[in-house]
Motif scaffolding. Structure first.
Motif, PDB file in Angstrom:
ATOM      1  N   VAL A 109       6.410 -17.822  -3.883  1.00 37.31           N
ATOM      2  CA  VAL A 109       6.443 -16.865  -4.998  1.00 37.31           C
ATOM      3  C   VAL A 109       7.131 -15.583  -4.528  1.00 37.31           C
ATOM      4  N   THR A 110       7.621 -14.796  -5.466  1.00 40.99           N
ATOM      5  CA  THR A 110       8.170 -13.476  -5.157  1.00 40.99           C
ATOM      6  C   THR A 110       7.053 -12.447  -5.260  1.00 40.99           C
ATOM      7  N   LEU A 111       6.894 -11.657  -4.212  1.00 43.92           N
ATOM      8  CA  LEU A 111       5.794 -10.700  -4.157  1.00 43.92           C
ATOM      9  C   LEU A 111       6.232  -9.281  -4.503  1.00 43.92           C
ATOM     10  N   LEU A 112       7.457  -8.925  -4.096  1.00 42.53           N
ATOM     11  CA  LEU A 112       7.941  -7.557  -4.276  1.00 42.53           C
ATOM     12  C   LEU A 112       9.286  -7.569  -4.986  1.00 42.53           C
ATOM     13  N   ALA A 113       9.533  -6.500  -5.743  1.00 45.49           N
ATOM     14  CA  ALA A 113      10.826  -6.307  -6.396  1.00 45.49           C
ATOM     15  C   ALA A 113      11.223  -4.856  -6.244  1.00 45.49           C
ATOM     16  N   LYS A 114      12.519  -4.583  -6.251  1.00 47.29           N
ATOM     17  CA  LYS A 114      13.002  -3.213  -6.145  1.00 47.29           C
ATOM     18  C   LYS A 114      12.677  -2.442  -7.428  1.00 47.29           C
ATOM     19  N   ALA A 115      12.324  -1.162  -7.239  1.00 43.30           N
ATOM     20  CA  ALA A 115      12.025  -0.283  -8.385  1.00 43.30           C
ATOM     21  C   ALA A 115      12.514   1.105  -8.040  1.00 43.30           C
ATOM     22  N   GLY A 116      13.735   1.444  -8.468  1.00 38.29           N
ATOM     23  CA  GLY A 116      14.327   2.725  -8.100  1.00 38.29           C
ATOM     24  C   GLY A 116      14.540   2.791  -6.610  1.00 38.29           C
ATOM     25  N   ARG A 117      14.005   3.863  -5.993  1.00 38.91           N
ATOM     26  CA  ARG A 117      14.121   4.018  -4.540  1.00 38.91           C
ATOM     27  C   ARG A 117      12.946   3.391  -3.799  1.00 38.91           C
ATOM     28  N   GLY A 118      12.011   2.815  -4.548  1.00 40.20           N
ATOM     29  CA  GLY A 118      10.855   2.194  -3.933  1.00 40.20           C
ATOM     30  C   GLY A 118      10.785   0.723  -4.264  1.00 40.20           C
ATOM     31  N   ARG A 174       0.831  -1.209   0.000  1.00 39.26           N
ATOM     32  CA  ARG A 174       0.000   0.000   0.000  1.00 39.26           C
ATOM     33  C   ARG A 174       0.862   1.253   0.000  1.00 39.26           C
ATOM     34  N   ALA A 175       1.963   1.222   0.749  1.00 38.69           N
ATOM     35  CA  ALA A 175       2.833   2.399   0.855  1.00 38.69           C
ATOM     36  C   ALA A 175       3.762   2.536  -0.341  1.00 38.69           C
ATOM     37  N   GLY A 176       4.044   1.435  -1.023  1.00 42.03           N
ATOM     38  CA  GLY A 176       4.979   1.476  -2.141  1.00 42.03           C
ATOM     39  C   GLY A 176       6.411   1.680  -1.715  1.00 42.03           C
ATOM     40  N   SER A 177       6.698   1.403  -0.438  1.00 45.41           N
ATOM     41  CA  SER A 177       8.039   1.648   0.100  1.00 45.41           C
ATOM     42  C   SER A 177       8.232   0.832   1.373  1.00 45.41           C
ATOM     43  N   ILE A 178       9.387   0.176   1.488  1.00 47.76           N
ATOM     44  CA  ILE A 178       9.720  -0.565   2.708  1.00 47.76           C
ATOM     45  C   ILE A 178       9.871   0.402   3.877  1.00 47.76           C
ATOM     46  N   SER A 179      10.557   1.525   3.658  1.00 51.71           N
ATOM     47  CA  SER A 179      10.803   2.468   4.755  1.00 51.71           C
ATOM     48  C   SER A 179       9.515   3.121   5.244  1.00 51.71           C
TER      49      SER A 179
END
Length: 303
Positions: A47-56, A16-21
């Motif tokens: 399964v893989t749910l998330l992948a890095k995308a730039g700073r998010g 929802r936040a689009g960011s781990i931090s």
């Protein structure tokens, strides 16, 4: 298999936040704790749910499907938990918009949204500064510009019509020719995409001398100046709709050239569209836009 409730909730917050931090801040834990819980969930699901995308981060195809299946249920659980504790569940929506659109279009309509959704708390941030969605906690922005912002969800707000306006005490509707406008003080919105120096050629007028003018860096100031009889402004129907409808502004030119531009755009990261509060706001905004388009005349009244 024991259901990994904690890991599911952490994944929901991160998606929802689009960011781990930002998810870590929301949950009051460390970013590494968020990452560990997501890895735990991915291991259990296979399964893989998330992948890095730039700073998010970005959801994988599997992550998209999983989030869409659990999001509504988790939000309902959050609401139910708040209710059973005896607290009114409140969701905060932060909207950024240009000062004039905030003041002249959103603010008069905002009460309808709040009355329809008692659990919604709105923060309206009126500024021309574009949002850095990676750094700022803004859910949706209505941005002034040309609509070209790669990587973001972009939807036009509405097509605006620009034409000269003044107070009916200053001049009567349709009483002046385009050429005669040069004899009057002209009000300028310096950041507007429609300017007098481009409007006069469309009207077939070539100014010979420098005209009298007063300049404002906000369109709502130019509109208010015209209402006060300070001169003639070149403004947008989207911004001055109430003043036109109430007769506080009229078009003093009988047949002004047609100038139609989209200057305001609904903008946000695509992952914000997964949030219930954002979808709710956009649905309301589209309904209000449609009502405005149906109620507003396509041409200025000539008297």
């Amino acid at each position: 298999m024991q259901l990994p409730i904690k890991a599911i909730l952490v994944f929901h917050a991160a998606a929802r936040a689009g960011s781990i931090s930002r998810a870590a801040e929301e949950l009051s834990v460390t970013p590494s704790a968020v990452s560990q819980q997501i890895q735990l969930l991915e291991g259990q699901l296979g399964v893989t749910l998330l992948a890095k995308a730039g700073r998010g981060i970005a959801l994988t195809e599997a992550g998209e499907r999983y989030f869409s299946m659990i999001a509504d249920q988790i939000e309902r659980i959050e609401e139910a938990t708040g209710t059973i504790r005896g607290f009114r569940s409140v969701t905060t929506l932060t909207v950024r918009a240009t000062p004039t659109l905030s003041n002249k279009w959103l603010l008069p309509r905002l009460g309808n949204l709040l009355d329809q959704h008692a659990d919604l708390e709105v923060r309206l941030d009126g500024t021309n500064e574009p949002t850095d969605f990676n750094q700022e906690s803004v859910d949706v922005e209505i941005r002034h510009g040309d609509g070209r912002w790669p990587g973001l969800f972009v939807e036009e707000m509405a097509e605006e019509q620009f034409y000269p306006v003044c107070s009916p005490d200053y001049a009567q509707a349709g009483s002046l020719s385009s050429q005669e406008l040069l004899e009057h003080r002209l009000i300028h919105s310096v950041k507007s995409q429609a300017q007098w120096n481009s409007w006069f050629p469309l009207a077939g007028v070539t100014p010979q001398n420098r005209w009298r003018r007063v300049l404002f860096d906000r369109s709502h100031m130019a509109i208010d100046a015209a209402v006060r009889g300070m001169g003639i402004a070149l403004e947008s129907t989207l911004m001055m709709g109430d003043e036109l409808a109430e007769g506080r502004l009229i078009c003093p030119v009988a047949e002004p050239p047609e100038v139609r531009i989209v200057t305001q755009w609904i903008v946000c990261p695509r992952d914000h569209l997964r949030q219930k509060k954002v979808r709710l706001f956009l649905d309301w905004l589209r309904q209000e836009r449609e009502s405005w388009q149906q109620a507003f005349p396509s041409r200025p009244k000539s008297g």
